[in-house]
Design an enzyme around this catalytic site. Structure first.
Site, mmCIF file in Angstrom:
data_model
loop_
_atom_site.group_PDB
_atom_site.id
_atom_site.type_symbol
_atom_site.label_atom_id
_atom_site.label_comp_id
_atom_site.label_asym_id
_atom_site.label_seq_id
_atom_site.Cartn_x
_atom_site.Cartn_y
_atom_site.Cartn_z
ATOM 1 C CB CYS A 126 4.222 39.582 -79.612
ATOM 2 S SG CYS A 126 3.083 38.183 -78.959
ATOM 3 C CG LEU A 127 3.297 35.552 -84.974
ATOM 4 C CD1 LEU A 127 3.080 36.071 -87.151
ATOM 5 C CD2 LEU A 127 3.833 34.291 -85.255
#
Length: 276
Positions: A126-127
């Site tokens: 997850c960025l």
């Protein structure tokens, strides 16, 4: 070292968005709607502050908690693979070896190109939390999505309610109308996006799947149908067992992001074959 994960533009953007939503909801829309000094205003502000605090705590937990990584000491147990031939056992061991980090991958583990390590029960990288979502922090990620959805929905309701009760004929300039409409549309879009994400992960949890496993299952199902066979996800035990394997057996702790005492080592998972 873990605190350095906060030194990321996407993470900073999320914190900035949280702060902005909190500010406009409490100090602009609740104040304009019923007033913060009133009992209704204080109650709504308190409820939203609790939701915002839970969002921030879940977010911080998701950023700081390691997802769990495969170690060099792990070696797959071929005795549990159901394979009897020695050559076949060797093939099973080699098939579980990661070509990129040269470690053996436990069941449900996958290599993350960003973290450059094999992550236990990896869902995705997850960025927005600058971290992989895996075995140890998936619950924190789920509660983050849950609380942000509820908080966003609550804020959207307040914005729309405030807009409808406002006397625009006597107290609303053109720029104020634009501000209200922009906030309402933005919050509604954010709620829809987060609600969709929440629904997706509820779907995954009740089937005991990760995002990666879901897309792998699509191909496996297609191959099974092509050969005239049926396929069922091996970790899909029952709805209740699937939920408790992620959120824990105590329902009172389902929505507490760091209540993960039910988790073990992330190397072995019960399957349908174990229950048969």
């Amino acid at each position: 070292m873990k605190w350095q994960r906060f030194l990321s533009i996407p993470v900073f953007a999320v914190l900035l968005l949280m702060g902005f939503v909190c500010y406009i909801t409490v100090f602009i829309f609740i104040e304009d709607w019923v007033g913060l000094q009133s009992s209704a205003g204080s109650l709504n502000a308190l409820i939203f502050a609790v939701l915002a605090s839970l969002c921030l705590f879940s977010f911080s937990s998701c950023v700081l908690i390691d997802p769990g990584y495969a170690t060099a000491s792990y070696v797959p147990d071929v005795e549990d693979s159901g394979v009897s031939d020695q050559e076949a056992k060797t093939n099973v061991i080699q098939s579980r070896r990661c070509d990129k980090c040269s470690t053996y991958k436990p069941p449900r583990a996958h290599h993350c190109r960003v973290c450059r390590r094999c992550v236990l029960r990896m869902d995705h990288h997850c960025l927005w939390v600058n971290n992989c979502v895996g075995y140890w922090n998936y619950k924190a990620f789920f509660t983050l999505v849950f609380y942000t959805t509820i908080g966003s929905l609550y804020s959207t309701t307040i914005v729309i309610t405030c807009a409808f009760q406002k006397d625009w004929e006597f107290g609303g300039s053109g720029s104020l109308k634009v501000f209200y409409v922009t906030c309402a549309v933005t919050m509604a879009a954010l709620t829809l996006t987060l609600g969709t994400l929440l629904g997706w992960h509820v779907y995954l949890i009740i089937r005991n799947m990760t995002t990666i496993e879901y897309y792998e299952a699509i191909r496996t199902e297609w191959l099974a149908r092509k050969s005239g066979q049926s396929y069922r996800h091996p970790y899909n035990l029952s709805v209740y067992k699937n939920i408790t394997s992620v959120l824990g057996p105590n329902m009172m702790k389902w929505l507490w992001p760091v209540a993960v005492s039910h988790l073990k080592d992330g190397l072995v998972f019960p399957t349908l074959r174990d229950n048969s």
